[in-house]
Structure formats: C-alpha cells, structure tokens
Design a protein around this motif. Structure first.
Motif, mmCIF file in Angstrom:
data_model
loop_
_atom_site.group_PDB
_atom_site.id
_atom_site.type_symbol
_atom_site.label_atom_id
_atom_site.label_comp_id
_atom_site.label_asym_id
_atom_site.label_seq_id
_atom_site.Cartn_x
_atom_site.Cartn_y
_atom_site.Cartn_z
ATOM 1 N N ILE A 75 -35.083 48.505 13.625
ATOM 2 C CA ILE A 75 -34.032 49.281 12.967
ATOM 3 C C ILE A 75 -34.550 49.467 11.593
ATOM 4 O O ILE A 75 -34.795 48.367 10.915
ATOM 5 C CB ILE A 75 -32.746 48.715 13.156
ATOM 6 C CG1 ILE A 75 -32.295 48.642 14.526
ATOM 7 C CG2 ILE A 75 -31.656 49.626 12.405
ATOM 8 C CD1 ILE A 75 -30.921 47.898 14.640
ATOM 9 N N TRP A 92 -27.603 46.171 5.527
ATOM 10 C CA TRP A 92 -28.373 45.493 6.825
ATOM 11 C C TRP A 92 -27.617 44.505 7.219
ATOM 12 O O TRP A 92 -27.629 44.097 8.332
ATOM 13 C CB TRP A 92 -29.740 45.324 6.412
ATOM 14 C CG TRP A 92 -30.025 44.080 5.274
ATOM 15 C CD1 TRP A 92 -29.976 44.212 4.066
ATOM 16 C CD2 TRP A 92 -29.840 42.738 5.577
ATOM 17 N NE1 TRP A 92 -30.112 43.131 3.269
ATOM 18 C CE2 TRP A 92 -30.135 42.166 4.485
ATOM 19 C CE3 TRP A 92 -29.960 41.925 6.694
ATOM 20 C CZ2 TRP A 92 -30.601 40.659 4.094
ATOM 21 C CZ3 TRP A 92 -30.237 40.572 6.637
ATOM 22 C CH2 TRP A 92 -30.301 39.915 5.255
ATOM 23 N N VAL A 114 -25.080 45.765 9.568
ATOM 24 C CA VAL A 114 -25.942 46.104 10.924
ATOM 25 C C VAL A 114 -26.257 45.198 11.912
ATOM 26 O O VAL A 114 -26.104 44.843 13.112
ATOM 27 C CB VAL A 114 -27.071 47.032 10.570
ATOM 28 C CG1 VAL A 114 -28.043 47.323 11.841
ATOM 29 C CG2 VAL A 114 -26.491 48.325 9.843
ATOM 30 N N ARG A 168 -23.556 43.485 13.750
ATOM 31 C CA ARG A 168 -23.156 44.123 15.042
ATOM 32 C C ARG A 168 -24.124 44.117 16.078
ATOM 33 O O ARG A 168 -23.754 43.950 17.178
ATOM 34 C CB ARG A 168 -22.821 45.532 14.475
ATOM 35 C CG ARG A 168 -21.734 45.724 13.725
ATOM 36 C CD ARG A 168 -21.585 47.346 13.427
ATOM 37 N NE ARG A 168 -21.109 47.850 14.584
ATOM 38 C CZ ARG A 168 -20.597 49.290 14.804
ATOM 39 N NH1 ARG A 168 -20.967 50.071 13.581
ATOM 40 N NH2 ARG A 168 -20.261 49.680 16.057
ATOM 41 N N MET A 207 -24.757 52.527 15.994
ATOM 42 C CA MET A 207 -25.177 52.844 14.624
ATOM 43 C C MET A 207 -24.951 54.191 14.067
ATOM 44 O O MET A 207 -25.582 54.495 13.029
ATOM 45 C CB MET A 207 -26.678 52.358 14.464
ATOM 46 C CG MET A 207 -26.996 50.808 14.660
ATOM 47 S SD MET A 207 -25.976 49.723 13.530
ATOM 48 C CE MET A 207 -25.102 48.761 14.629
ATOM 49 N N HIS A 262 -24.178 54.676 10.522
ATOM 50 C CA HIS A 262 -25.265 53.916 9.400
ATOM 51 C C HIS A 262 -26.556 54.891 9.290
ATOM 52 O O HIS A 262 -26.725 55.529 10.422
ATOM 53 C CB HIS A 262 -25.621 52.610 9.773
ATOM 54 C CG HIS A 262 -24.345 51.548 9.963
ATOM 55 N ND1 HIS A 262 -24.030 50.842 9.004
ATOM 56 C CD2 HIS A 262 -23.808 51.128 11.063
ATOM 57 C CE1 HIS A 262 -23.052 50.111 9.166
ATOM 58 N NE2 HIS A 262 -22.615 50.356 10.553
#
Length: 413
Positions: free
Chosen positions: A66, A76, A79, A82, A245, A248
């Motif tokens: 990612i 980050w 992210v 999650r 995501m 994001h």
C-alpha cells in the motif's frame, strides 16, 4: 493368482524366443519408462521453482503493498491499524525504500535499499533468514549505521562483513531519480544477504529507524508491506483492501502485478509437461498395440490349446489384456523408480555438471534464482503413474477387441 494373468506371464516368458516381438516389446518398455521418468523429473523441477518463488523470492518482495497517491503518507498509522484487523493477513509493517549508489575502493554499484523493522519478530522479517553465517542477523542493530548487502553487490565491490562503505543518496527518499541533490553517508556492512537469485545483485537492507533518522523523518514512510497466508490469492486480497481504503488516498498492488509473470510461466510449463506426458504415452501405445498384434499371431498354437481345454473367448481376451498391461506395469515401476531417484539427486548432479563445465546452467541474470530447485511431490508421481496405467488399460483392451474378427476356430482344424 488369476488364471488369465498366469497365462499372460507365461506368454511373456515365452516371447523371448521371438526376436521381433521381444524387440518391439523392449522398445515399448524403454519409451514408456523414459517418458514417465522425464515427466516426474520435470514436474519436480517445476514444483521446486514454485516453492522457491514462495519461500525465497517472496521473502523479500511484499505480497501486497500500500503506497500513498500523494507526496507523503500522512495517515499511514490509521491505515495500518485497519489492515492488521483483516484475518487473511499475517503481518503488516511500514517500510521505506530508496535508491542510491555505493562506492567502495573506487568501485561503484547501484543499489535499491529496503527497510526492515527490527522491533518486530524475526518471523515477520523472513529475508533476514538468508543472511550468510548462522545468527548473524542478531548482530544487526538499530542506530549503529549498519547495512546488509546482497551477495551480488558484495562480490562486485569486493566488500566483506565489517567494511565501511560510502553510499550516495537523494536528500529525500521520494526523489530516487534526482541524485543531483544528494548527500553521502558512511555505513558499515553488517552482513551479506544470499538469496541465490537475481535480487542479490541490486538489493540491500537497513533498519527502518536508521532510514527515518537518515532522512530526518520519523512520521513518513514509503508504504506498508503486507504478508498474507495464501500468496496466490494476493490479487483478491489487494482488491479487498482497495474497497476498505476507499476514503484514503492510496493505491494497492500485489506481487502478481510485478512478478506474476514468473508464476504464470511456471503454471504454463506444468500444463505443457502434463500434455507432453500424455502425448509420449500415446505414441508409445502404438508399440504396445504392435506387440499385442504380433503376440496374438505368434501364440496361435497356444490359443488353440486353450480352446481345446475348454477356454472361452473372453479368457483369451483377458490373457492378452494382461499381456499388454504387464508392459505398462513394468514400465511404470521402473520409470517411477528412475524418475524419483533422479529427482532426489538432481540438484547434486547439476552442481557436479556446473563444476565440470566451469559455468552455471542457470544464470541469475536470466532466471529469478541461480540454482536448479527440486521438490518431489507424491501426487505428481501418482498422477503420472495413473495416466500411464489408464492408457495401458485402454490400449490393451482396445487392441484385444480389435482381434475379435480373427477366426481362431480355424486353428483347431
């Protein structure tokens, strides 16, 4: 023992008196044996490549990555939190990658530096298993200015563990292609990474914390590297992550996007090997059919005796069915034994050939590894043997049925 099988075995022993039948039968046995052995060896090599791809090559390459769409990865941590909640994921760690040029004793080499988080367990940094010398990764510390070089880089520069090198890098790790604005740093070689692959010639490893201090950025990263349970479902997991995501500004890619061609080539070769096995066995069937036809004509007198003793036509068919199948059984046993023995010792045989020839049969500049891996799989052996015996049953019974038009009653007159 079955009567028809006993008679077939006696016919086989008696066929040695007929040179033509013996020769055709021997050719059939040799061709089927070679086909089985080659198929087992080829499938074992394919399994070896697949195993090394998943356990060696992908120890360095993240299964899923990612990375931010913008200039920095600000959120980050959110992210990462999650992603780690997904059950398919073994671990997810931040990383920083950058390119540079190493200088040592007036020798230069381009390098791609990857980070590892030394605060995590060794199982999450599997590439450290490939550092030369046992437990040398335990001497790889943070905040000490250490770097681990790929063996190809080390051999090219002539470095060894403990040497100090100079590396030229960009001021910002997001400016890998702009070395005009660069700086020099001194690092000590803490180990040699030996993957026996093409990656050895361009990869190096540093601590994540060291790289963050090097760039004076402790809150920014290049991306998040994800390790998953089933590496061959990486595309599906990548799409699942993309859906999670959506809020994001990131993009997700799997190893299949960059190195998937290696896996697809392996699968394609596997299919080709199976098709080749069936083709070789099918061609060999003609020799078996010829052997059966010649044997039936040669055994007219013996067939007449069986009829005279009250044998039925079905018994004759069963006798020559077993006669043909015995050829496949002998070939299957010998071919399987030869294929398994060669597969088990193939890596050593190739090493000996490399030493005799003075060069490597597999070059890491062409293949993703520079040695011939072999992994024997029992299911592949059974598959090849099963295909052979199935063709043997079909061929033998077909040849026998085709002889039903022969009027064997005339033999009794």
């Amino acid at each position: 023992m079955i009567l028809s099988l006993q008679i077939a075995l006696k016919f086989h022993r008696g066929s040695n008196n007929n040179i033509l039948i013996s020769l055709v039968s021997l050719i059939a046995i040799i061709s089927i044996t070679i086909g089985i052995a080659i198929s087992i060896i080829a499938l074992s090599v394919i399994n070896g490549f697949k195993y090394e791809l998943s356990h060696r090559f992908l120890a360095v390459v993240p299964h899923v990555e990612i990375e931010p769409v913008g200039a920095s990865f600000i959120d980050w941590l959110t992210v990462l939190k999650r992603i780690r909640q997904m059950p398919e994921i073994i671990c997810a760690n931040p990383y920083i990658n950058f390119s540079g040029v190493i200088e040592f004793n007036n020798k230069w080499h381009v390098v791609y530096v990857r980070s590892v988080d030394l605060t995590k367990k060794i199982d999450e940094n599997t590439l450290l298993y490939f550092i030369e010398k046992d437990f040398s990764w335990k001497y790889f510390y943070e905040n000490t200015g250490q770097i681990i070089l790929g063996k190809g880089i080390s051999d090219s520069l002539g470095t060894k563990v403990g040497d100090w090198i100079t590396i030229l890098i960009a001021h910002n790790f997001r400016m890998d292609n702009k070395l005009l604005s660069s700086k020099r740093i001194r690092l000590q070689v803490a180990g040699i990474l030996n993957l026996n692959s093409q990656l050895d010639s361009n990869i190096a490893v540093m601590s994540l914390l060291d790289i963050q201090h090097l760039y004076h950025k402790t809150s920014d990263i290049t991306g998040i590297a994800i390790k998953i349970n089933d590496i061959f479902s990486a595309d599906n997991i990548a799409r699942k992550i993309e859906k999670i995501m959506l809020n994001h500004q990131v993009y997700v890619r799997s190893w299949m996007d960059t190195y998937g061609y290696i896996y697809r080539d392996i699968q394609m070769v596997r299919v080709i090997v199976y098709l080749s096995t069936i083709l070789i066995m099918s061609i060999s069937c003609f020799n078996v059919i010829a052997t059966l036809v010649l044997s039936i004509k040669d055994k007219n007198y013996d067939i007449a005796l069986i009829y005279a003793l009250g044998g039925q036509n079905i018994l004759i068919r069963r006798v020559f069915f077993w006669y043909g199948l015995i050829i496949y059984i002998i070939s299957g046993v010998v071919g399987t034994g030869l294929g398994v023995f060669t597969s088990v010792n193939l890596t050593n045989l190739i090493t000996i050939c490399n030493d005799l020839l003075g060069n490597k049969i597999l070059s890491k500049g062409i293949y993703f590894i520079n040695f011939l891996p072999v992994k024997l799989n029992g299911w592949d052996v059974l598959s090849v043997l099963g295909i052979t015996l199935l063709l043997g049953v079909v061929t033998s019974w077909y040849a026998v049925l085709k002889t039903k038009k022969v009027d064997l009653s005339k033999i009794l007159k």
